[in-house]
Motif scaffolding. Structure first.
Motif, PDB file in Angstrom:
ATOM      1  N   SER A  99      38.255  65.800  57.912  1.00  0.00           N
ATOM      2  CA  SER A  99      37.575  66.037  59.176  1.00  0.00           C
ATOM      3  C   SER A  99      38.539  66.521  60.244  1.00  0.00           C
ATOM      4  O   SER A  99      39.737  66.215  60.202  1.00  0.00           O
ATOM      5  CB  SER A  99      36.877  64.768  59.656  1.00  0.00           C
ATOM      6  OG  SER A  99      37.368  63.624  59.041  1.00  0.00           O
ATOM      7  N   GLU A 145      46.811  57.819  63.161  1.00  0.00           N
ATOM      8  CA  GLU A 145      46.499  59.193  62.761  1.00  0.00           C
ATOM      9  C   GLU A 145      47.692  60.047  63.125  1.00  0.00           C
ATOM     10  O   GLU A 145      48.638  59.556  63.758  1.00  0.00           O
ATOM     11  CB  GLU A 145      45.242  59.691  63.470  1.00  0.00           C
ATOM     12  CG  GLU A 145      45.318  59.660  64.992  1.00  0.00           C
ATOM     13  CD  GLU A 145      45.416  61.040  65.623  1.00  0.00           C
ATOM     14  OE1 GLU A 145      44.603  61.897  65.274  1.00  0.00           O
ATOM     15  OE2 GLU A 145      46.308  61.242  66.472  1.00  0.00           O
ATOM     16  N   TYR A 185      38.573  66.237  71.050  1.00  0.00           N
ATOM     17  CA  TYR A 185      38.002  67.478  70.537  1.00  0.00           C
ATOM     18  C   TYR A 185      37.268  68.312  71.580  1.00  0.00           C
ATOM     19  O   TYR A 185      36.717  67.798  72.541  1.00  0.00           O
ATOM     20  CB  TYR A 185      37.047  67.177  69.379  1.00  0.00           C
ATOM     21  CG  TYR A 185      37.768  66.642  68.173  1.00  0.00           C
ATOM     22  CD1 TYR A 185      38.545  67.481  67.390  1.00  0.00           C
ATOM     23  CD2 TYR A 185      37.705  65.299  67.841  1.00  0.00           C
ATOM     24  CE1 TYR A 185      39.240  66.993  66.290  1.00  0.00           C
ATOM     25  CE2 TYR A 185      38.389  64.804  66.749  1.00  0.00           C
ATOM     26  CZ  TYR A 185      39.154  65.656  65.975  1.00  0.00           C
ATOM     27  OH  TYR A 185      39.839  65.172  64.896  1.00  0.00           O
TER      28      TYR A 185
HETATM   29  P1  HAM Z   1      39.767  61.003  61.207  1.00  0.00           P
HETATM   30  O1  HAM Z   1      38.375  61.488  61.015  1.00  0.00           O
HETATM   31  O2  HAM Z   1      39.948  59.752  61.951  1.00  0.00           O
HETATM   32  O3  HAM Z   1      40.530  62.204  61.917  1.00  0.00           O
HETATM   33  O4  HAM Z   1      40.470  60.865  59.811  1.00  0.00           O
HETATM   34  C1  HAM Z   1      40.569  61.959  58.910  1.00  0.00           C
HETATM   35  C2  HAM Z   1      40.281  61.528  57.486  1.00  0.00           C
HETATM   36  O5  HAM Z   1      41.116  60.427  57.121  1.00  0.00           O
HETATM   37  C3  HAM Z   1      38.863  61.007  57.259  1.00  0.00           C
HETATM   38  O6  HAM Z   1      37.972  62.073  57.029  1.00  0.00           O
HETATM   39  C4  HAM Z   1      39.051  60.155  56.019  1.00  0.00           C
HETATM   40  O7  HAM Z   1      39.016  60.971  54.861  1.00  0.00           O
HETATM   41  C5  HAM Z   1      40.448  59.608  56.178  1.00  0.00           C
HETATM   42  N1  HAM Z   1      40.414  58.204  56.669  1.00  0.00           N
HETATM   43  C6  HAM Z   1      40.251  57.790  57.944  1.00  0.00           C
HETATM   44  N2  HAM Z   1      40.318  56.439  58.007  1.00  0.00           N
HETATM   45  C7  HAM Z   1      40.521  55.992  56.746  1.00  0.00           C
HETATM   46  C8  HAM Z   1      40.692  54.687  56.155  1.00  0.00           C
HETATM   47  N3  HAM Z   1      40.687  53.579  56.878  1.00  0.00           N
HETATM   48  N4  HAM Z   1      40.895  54.611  54.816  1.00  0.00           N
HETATM   49  C9  HAM Z   1      40.930  55.737  54.063  1.00  0.00           C
HETATM   50  N5  HAM Z   1      40.787  56.983  54.573  1.00  0.00           N
HETATM   51  C10 HAM Z   1      40.593  57.118  55.889  1.00  0.00           C
HETATM   52  C11 HAM Z   1      41.857  62.177  62.263  1.00  0.00           C
HETATM   53  O8  HAM Z   1      42.619  61.319  61.914  1.00  0.00           O
HETATM   54  C12 HAM Z   1      42.305  63.399  63.027  1.00  0.00           C
HETATM   55  N6  HAM Z   1      43.741  63.230  63.348  1.00  0.00           N
HETATM   56  C13 HAM Z   1      42.055  64.658  62.231  1.00  0.00           C
HETATM   57  C14 HAM Z   1      42.519  65.890  62.940  1.00  0.00           C
HETATM   58  C15 HAM Z   1      43.667  66.549  62.761  1.00  0.00           C
HETATM   59  N7  HAM Z   1      41.860  66.493  63.910  1.00  0.00           N
HETATM   60  C16 HAM Z   1      42.580  67.530  64.337  1.00  0.00           C
HETATM   61  N8  HAM Z   1      43.676  67.551  63.645  1.00  0.00           N
END
Ligand code: HAM
Length: 415
Positions: free
Chosen positions: A278, A78, A258
């Motif tokens: 998200s 991420e 968070y």
């Molecule tokens: P996360 O919920 O792990 O949050 O990922 C954010 C978005 O990435 C998810 O809502 C989804 O749309 C997409 N996503 C996650 N995993 C996959 C996957 N394996 N394949 C396709 N799409 C995926 C974060 O990563 C945090 N860094 C968000 C954040 C930014 N919070 C604060 N700042």
């Protein structure tokens, strides 16, 4: 991990362009971070007891040198951790506010299925140094504007507040007490989490646990007053902006950093992979990673999931407008130079290469997606003319001089 093929890239580019435009409208600036970081960065920020860190990271030991054992490195799962690392390293949040975004591949060794990949792409947006709920609302309004721009409708916004670290500690105690009382009903995963991260039990997808989770103490009841007020102002701002949301007290997120506001935009159209965007506040993370205390909030959206939801017609206009058919030796150079002049005037021109009969070249012209073919044989080259043929209608072809060509094309290609 997927290839993006030529026929798919126009859609990606449309999405990327729309994202850039909307972020420009709100005054956010792009950052680009490396794909690889020290593994410890992710353990310290995302959390040791999370699916990502426990089982999904691509991690390896770097080669050692004479002086030093090789570092433990990981492909980023991420972007928030890297972004915070960079912001601290370059002093970007020092006595100032920052609104930034990034985009690119992330890597998680998950079980692949529709909408879930091991290399996927995120657009992430992060804000540093702004404490108030005004910026929480801004991020949500920004994302809502993007859905409109992309023609995506039917997304549901779920909201929750996790409170401060202190109020969460109190809630954690309540949860531990409650779940310990039901320990026989917990699965192995939840038993482990009871020790390390009891909030994550609320997030369990195991249907056998649904009942005891539903009866668990409620998070909003244990919120501190300041977090309550912060959350109420956010909700009131969204009401004013006409953005609908649902309160979901079980929304805890799968990453540990968070605090206070958390949110997810969800869809019913992608099966189990329902989160398209998200995020939330992470007011303690900058300090936890060695920076000064700095409030922060952000979100990330999954680009593959957005692409799956965008209407079919949305693409960047990418095909050539004109295909140049060239037959004969003197036609060759004459045509290439004419095409260069057209590009000077900003037309998109694909020139036939590798020879071929008129018939073969017209077949390629059709496949290129161009609206017009320009045809040059040795006769045209000698006479200083060019033949225009409409590839979409069966209109008569016309011959024009090179001097008339630009004006004629401008008229024919006008939208
Ligand atoms: P996360 O919920 O792990 O949050 O990922 C954010 C978005 O990435 C998810 O809502 C989804 O749309 C997409 N996503 C996650 N995993 C996959 C996957 N394996 N394949 C396709 N799409 C995926 C974060 O990563 C945090 N860094 C968000 C954040 C930014 N919070 C604060 N700042």
């Amino acid at each position: 991990m997927n290839d993006v093929l030529p026929e798919q890239s126009a859609r990606w580019q449309f999405l990327e362009g729309a994202v850039r435009d909307v972020l420009d409208q709100y005054g956010y600036q792009e950052m680009r971070m490396p794909l690889v970081e020290q593994t410890a960065l992710f353990c310290r920020s995302i959390g040791e007891v999370t699916d990502i860190v426990e089982k999904e990271m691509y991690t390896w030991q770097d080669r050692s040198s004479e002086k030093k054992a090789g570092d433990l490195l990981s492909l980023r799962p991420e972007g928030t951790a890297s972004c915070v690392r960079a912001v601290i390293e370059h002093g970007l949040a020092f006595n100032q506010q920052q609104r930034v975004w990034y985009q690119g591949p992330m890597f998680r060794r998950e079980r692949p299925q529709k909408g879930r990949y091991r290399q996927f792409h995120q657009v992430g947006v992060e804000v540093f140094g702004i404490d108030g709920p005004d910026v929480d609302a801004e991020l949500i309004m920004l994302s809502a504007r993007l859905w409109k721009r992309l023609g995506i409708d039917g997304l549901r916004l779920e909201l929750n507040s996790l409170g401060t670290a202190e109020s969460r500690a109190v809630y954690r105690e309540q949860l531990v007490e409650y779940f310990t009382g039901h320990i026989d009903q917990l699965d192995e995963d939840s038993k482990r989490r009871l020790e390390s991260n009891p909030l994550r039990i609320l997030d369990s997808k195991n249907p056998a646990l649904a009942e005891i989770i539903a009866q668990a103490p409620s998070l909003p009841d244990s919120l501190d007053d300041e977090s309550k007020a912060h959350f109420a102002t956010l909700c009131a701002t969204l009401d004013k902006a006409g953005i609908a949301y649902e309160l979901n007290p079980r929304l805890v997120r799968g990453l540990d950093y968070y605090s206070r506001t958390v949110f997810e935009w969800k869809t019913d159209k992608l099966g189990a992979q329902d989160a398209v965007c998200s995020g939330g506040r992470y007011d303690g993370l900058v300090e936890q990673l060695g920076g000064r205390p700095t409030s922060a909030i952000g979100f990330a959206m999954g680009m593959e999931r957005l692409l799956a939801l965008m209407p079919d017609a949305l693409e960047r206009e990418q095909s050539p407008q004109i295909y140049m058919v060239l037959v004969g030796d003197s036609a060759q150079q004459y045509g290439v130079m004419a095409a260069e002049n057209l590009r000077d005037a900003n037309f998109r021109v694909q020139v036939n290469a590798g020879g071929g009969s008129f018939k073969a070249q017209f077949k390629r012209a059709d496949k290129s997606g161009a609206a017009l073919a320009l045809v040059v044989g040795d006769n045209e080259a000698d006479a200083g003319t060019i033949v225009i043929k409409d590839l979409r209608n069966n209109a008569e072809q016309t011959t024009v001089s090179l001097a008339e060509l630009n004006t004629e094309l401008m008229q024919r290609l006008a939208p």
